[in-house]
Design an enzyme around this catalytic site. Structure first.
Site, PDB file in Angstrom:
ATOM      1  N   HIS A  45       0.720  -1.129   0.079  1.00 27.45           N
ATOM      2  CA  HIS A  45      -0.027  -0.060   0.225  1.00 27.45           C
ATOM      3  C   HIS A  45       0.819   1.262  -0.116  1.00 27.45           C
ATOM      4  CE1 HIS A  45      -3.897   1.793   0.583  1.00 27.45           C
ATOM      5  NE2 HIS A  45      -3.398   2.653   1.365  1.00 27.45           N
ATOM      6  N   HIS A  92     -10.430   2.524  -1.162  1.00 26.87           N
ATOM      7  CA  HIS A  92     -10.788   2.262   0.266  1.00 26.87           C
ATOM      8  C   HIS A  92     -11.508   0.840   0.212  1.00 26.87           C
ATOM      9  CE1 HIS A  92     -10.305   4.355   4.379  1.00 26.87           C
ATOM     10  NE2 HIS A  92      -9.101   4.510   3.726  1.00 26.87           N
ATOM     11  N   HIS A  94     -10.631  -2.387   1.220  1.00 25.67           N
ATOM     12  CA  HIS A  94     -10.739  -3.379   2.265  1.00 25.67           C
ATOM     13  C   HIS A  94     -11.456  -2.799   3.593  1.00 25.67           C
ATOM     14  CE1 HIS A  94      -7.866  -5.839   0.135  1.00 25.67           C
ATOM     15  NE2 HIS A  94      -7.378  -6.429   1.126  1.00 25.67           N
TER      16      HIS A  94
END
Length: 742
Positions: A45, A92, A94
Site C-alpha cells: 500500500h 478504500h 478493504h
C-alpha cells in the site's frame, strides 16, 4: 528493547528476506517499534514494491504537468490564467468490505485531504463502485453502507458529488471496490509541497487527536480478505467530516501565509508515513517526540501512535519563528496544533517518548525510490484467455425480430445499466453551485471554476468485464471511454489518475492482468496525450473462497472546457432533429451486457477497439461541437446502441421519443442494437445542418449512418415497430435499484 525475530516480521506482513535486509540497513536487529515502521512503509500500500517497475513505464509528461507523478499528495496540471487543478483517485476497498459506512466515508475524507494539502480547494467528487450480486442481502447491506458513508461525509464536508459509476458482478461478492476521486483548484503561486528541510524548523501535527483506529491499516490493505479479516476491524478508521471542514479552512489559511515549508496528509501509516516521506524528499531528518502528540486514549504505545491512521490530521513543517502565527490560525478554527519535533540534518527519523529514544531509522530506506524493496514478479497468461479469444458470434443463436423488444427491456432494467438515481439522491450534487450537470446531463460531469469561464470536465470509467477478457485492450477501452465522455461533453482531455484494483500480485495469472493493463493504459494515454499524474495501486482484492475480483483499473480523467457555451449534453432537443450514429457498427457482441447477462455467456473477448479510429472519432466530435453543428452527443457503451438512444430520449426536457431503422444488414440485428464495439457516438442535429454535418464526416473519413429522427410521440420505435414507450422504459430504468435497496 523488545527482541524481534523473523517470525515477528512475518506476522507483520514482511518476508524473511525483508527482515534480513532491515537488519543490514540498521546494522542490528530492529526493536518492535522499528519493525512495525518498516512493515507499514514496506507494505504494498505504501511502497508499491510489486508494481513500481511497471508504473514507471506510463507516460508522465506534458506541458501542463506541474509536479512529477507520485511526487506529491496528488497530481497537478496547469489549466491556464494562473490556476491549476489538483486531482486524484484512491481506493478504500478493504475497510469498506468490513465496515462499509466508515470505510467509504474515510475514503472520501482521505482523498479530499490529498487535494487540499496541495493548497487546492476541492470543488468536485466522483466515485467508482463495484459490488457483488445485487440479489444478495450482503451486497445490499454493503451498498447501503457505502453509499450512505459517501453521501454523509461528502454532504457534511460541503463538496458536491457530481457523478460516478457502479457495477455489479458476482466476482465482487466478498470484496467490493470503493474508489473515490476528488478535484480541486489552486492558484499556481500558492501550491504546497510534501517536503521537509531547514535544520531547526519546527514540525507540527494539526487537526484531530490520535487514537487507536486504523492501526496497521496499510498492512491490512496489503493482504487478502479472509474469514479472519473481521479481526482487522480496528484497522478501519473513523471519520468526522465537520472536523475535516475546519481542517480544510485552517490548512488553506496556513498555506496562504507563505510560511510553510511542507505539509502532508496523514493517510496510510499515519505519522510514520508523513515523517518519513517528507524527510526523504527534503533530504533531511526529524526528531519526533511522541509524548507531545495529542491522543484520544491514555498510555498509547509508541507503535500505536506512529501507525494510527486516525483521520483529519496533517503534518506541517513551518519556518522557525513563525510558530505563533500558525498556532493562532489553528486556535481560531478550534483544532489541535502541537509541535512534536524539529527538522535535523541527520536524514534519520528519531522517535522519542519522554526523552527516551524508542526508534531510530533512516528516512530514505523506508520509502519508494529509496531503500524500499522493488520486485519483478513473474506473470503467466491464464488458461481461460485463449478460450475467450476463440469465441465466434455464430455460437449464439440470432434472436428472432419479435424477441428484440424483450431484450431491450431486459437491458434497460439491468442493474449495470439502470438509473443510479437511488444513489445520486443521497449525494448533494449542487453544494457550491458550480456543478452544471445535474439538470442538464452530459456524458461527463462539468464543474465551473468559480470566478472564471473555465470548467473542468471529469469522468471515471472502467468496464472490468472487458479487462478480465483482455487486460490490455480492456484498459485501452477504459481510457478511450473516459476521453470519449469528456469529448462528448464539449471538453478536451488533459490527464488521468488511476486506481488499479487487482488480486494478489504473487499469483502469476493475477500479475499478468496487471502487466497487460499497464501496457494498454500506456498505449491509450499516449494516443490521447493524457499523461498519468499519479493514483493508487490496490492489490489483494480477493478472498480465499471467491478468488480475485475482475481486474479493475479505474480511470479518472480530467478535461477542460474553456467556454461553457460549448457544453454539450446527451438529451434529444427537438422534434424532427435527425439522429445519426457516428462511427462503425460491427458484427460484435463480445463481452456485451447482452451476451454476458441475457445469454449468460461468460467466455468471449473484449469488444472491438482501434485506437487510431477512436482518436479520429473523438477529434471529429470535438470539431462538430466547436462549430455548433450538433445539438446532442451520447457515446455508445454499456447495452449498445438501443440503450444509448433510449437514454437520450428519457433525458429530454420535452415529451420526445425516437423513430430509427436498422441501417446495416451486414451485421446481425442483436449486434447492431446491443453490441458494444467501441468508437461510436449517437448525435442529433437540426435538419438545416445535414449537409455541413455530412461534409465534416466525409472529410475526416469517419463512418456514419442516418438512423432516423426525434419524434413527438414518447416511443422507442425501431424499424416501424414500437419496442417500448418512453414511460415504460423510464419505469423499468428507474425501478431496478429501489426494488433491491429500499
Amino acid at each position: 528493547m523488545e527482541i524481534t525475530t523473523t517470525e515477528t516480521a512475518q506476522k507483520l506482513g514482511l518476508t524473511a528476506e525483508e527482515f534480513i535486509k532491515i537488519e543490514e540497513i540498521l546494522g542490528r536487529t530492529p526493536n518492535f517499534t522499528e519493525l512495525s515502521i518498516f512493515s507499514v512503509m514496506w507494505s504494498e500500500h505504501c511502497s508499491y514494491k510489486n508494481s513500481i517497475v511497471w508504473l514507471k513505464t506510463l507516460p508522465k509528461k506534458s506541458d501542463r504537468m506541474l509536479v512529477e507523478a507520485g511526487e506529491e499528495n496528488a497530481g497537478l496540471v496547469d489549466i491556464g490564467d494562473g490556476l491549476a487543478c489538483s486531482f486524484k483517485i484512491e481506493s478504500h476497498n478493504h475497510p469498506s468490505a468490513l465496515e462499509p459506512y466508515q470505510g467509504a466515508a474515510t475514503g472520501v475524507g482521505g482523498i479530499n485531504r490529498d487535494i487540499f494539502t496541495m493548497g487546492a480547494r476541492p470543488i468536485a467528487q466522483l466515485n467508482s463502485l463495484r459490488f457483488g450480486n445485487i440479489t444478495s442481502p450482503k451486497t445490499q447491506w454493503l451498498m447501503r453502507g457505502v453509499v450512505k458513508g459517501i453521501g454523509d461525509y461528502g454532504n457534511a464536508f460541503g463538496i458536491p458529488t457530481v457523478g460516478g459509476e457502479v457495477y455489479f458482478d458476482e466476482c465482487y461478492n466478498v470484496n467490493p471496490l470503493v474508489n473515490a476521486f476528488s478535484a480541486g483548484i489552486v492558484e499556481t503561486d500558492k501550491i504546497a509541497s510534501a517536503t521537509s528541510f531547514g535544520v531547526g524548523n519546527p514540525v507540527y501535527i494539526v487537526g484531530s487527536a490520535t487514537g487507536k483506529d486504523g492501526i496497521h491499516g496499510a498492512s491490512f490493505a496489503s493482504k487478502d480478505i479472509s474469514d479472519d479479516s473481521i479481526k482487522d476491524l480496528p484497522a478501519v478508521q473513523v471519520g468526522d467530516p465537520f472536523q475535516e471542514k475546519l481542517l480544510l479552512e485552517a490548512t488553506l489559511e496556513a498555506i496562504a501565509t507563505g510560511h510553510l515549508i511542507g505539509i502532508q496528509d496523514m493517510g496510510a501509516a499515519g505519522i510514520t508515513c508523513s515523517t518519513s516521506e517528507m524527510s526523504a524528499k527534503g533530504e533531511h531528518g526529524m526528531k519526533i517526540y511522541l509524548d507531545k502528540v495529542p491522543t484520544r486514549q491514555k498510555n498509547m504505545q509508541p507503535f500505536e501512535i506512529l501507525l494510527s491512521e486516525s483521520q483529519e490530521r496533517m503534518l506541517i513543517v513551518i519556518k522557525k519563528g513563525k510558530e505563533a502565527e500558525l498556532q493562532a490560525i489553528f486556535d481560531k478554527w478550534d483544532l489541535n496544533c502541537a509541535q512534536i519535533g524539529v527538522v535535523t540534518d541527520s536524514k534519520r527519523l528519531e522517535y522519542y517518548v519522554n526523552d527516551e529514544l524508542v526508534a531510530d531509522v533512516p528516512a530514505d530506506d523506508l520509502v519508494l525510490g529509496g531503500g524500499a524493496p522493488v520486485y519483478h514478479r513473474e506473470y503467466t497468461e491464464p488458461a481461460y484467455y485463449k478460450e475467450f479469444q476463440q469465441f465466434q458470434i455464430d455460437e449464439i443463436e440470432e434472436p428472432e425480430d419479435e424477441k428484440l423488444p424483450e431484450i431491450a427491456k431486459f437491458l434497460i432494467g439491468h442493474p449495470n445499466i439502470a438509473s443510479r438515481r437511488w444513489i445520486a439522491e443521497q449525494y448533494d450534487s449542487m453544494v457550491g453551485t458550480a456543478n452544471t450537470s445535474t439538470n442538464e446531463p452530459s456524458d461527463a460531469a462539468i464543474v465551473n471554476v468559480k470566478g472564471t469561464n473555465k470548467n473542468i470536465v471529469i469522468s471515471v470509467d472502467c468496464n472490468s468485464r472487458y479487462v478480465n477478457a483482455d487486460p490490455e485492450k480492456g484498459t485501452m477501452i477504459a481510457v478511450s471511454e473516459a476521453a470519449r465522455n469528456i469529448v462528448c461533453s464539449g471538453g478536451e482531455p488533459v490527464a488521468i489518475t488511476n486506481c488499479l484494483n487487482f488480486g494478489n500480485p504473487y499469483i502469476p495469472e493475477v500479475y499478468w492482468h496487471f502487466v497487460g493493463a499497464i501496457k494498454g493504459m500506456k498505449a491509450a494515454c499516449e494516443i490521447f496525450k493524457t499523461p498519468v499524474t499519479g493514483g493508487n495501486v490496490s492489490f489483494y482484492n480477493q478472498s480465499s473462497d471467491e478468488g480475485p475480483v475482475f481486474p479493475t483499473p479505474t480511470i479518472g480523467m480530467l478535461g477542460l472546457l474553456e467556454d461553457i457555451k460549448l457544453k454539450m449534453t446527451l438529451d434529444f432537443k427537438n422534434e424532427g432533429d435527425i439522429i445519426y450514429q457516428v462511427g462503425t457498427t460491427r458484427n460484435d457482441i463480445s463481452s456485451s451486457e447482452y451476451l454476458y447477462s441475457y445469454h449468460k455467456y461468460k467466455a468471449s473477448p473484449a469488444p472491438f477497439l482501434d485506437l487510431e479510429e477512436e482518436a479520429n472519432l473523438q477529434n471529429t466530435i470535438s470539431e462538430l461541437i466547436k462549430n455548433k453543428v450538433i445539438v446532442s452527443a451520447h457515446d455508445v457503451s454499456d447495452g449498445g446502441l438501443f440503450v444509448t438512444l433510449t437514454e437520450s430520449a428519457m433525458a429530454a426536457s420535452k415529451d420526445l421519443g425516437f423513430s430509427v431503422k436498422t441501417t446495416s444488414h451486414k451485421v446481425r440485428k442483436d449486434a447492431f442494437w446491443f453490441g458494444e464495439s467501441q468508437s461510436r457516438v449517437v448525435v442529433s442535429i437540426s435538419k438545416d445542418k445535414k449537409e455541413e454535418f455530412e461534409t465534416v464526416l466525409k472529410t475526416n473519413k469517419v463512418d456514419f449512418s442516418e438512423l432516423g429522427s426525434v419524434v413527438s410521440e414518447k416511443v422507442c420505435q425501431v424499424d416501424g415497430n414500437i419496442w417500448l414507450s418512453i414511460d415504460d422504459a423510464k419505469e423499468e430504468f428507474e425501478a431496478t435499484l429501489p426494488k433491491y435497496l429500499n
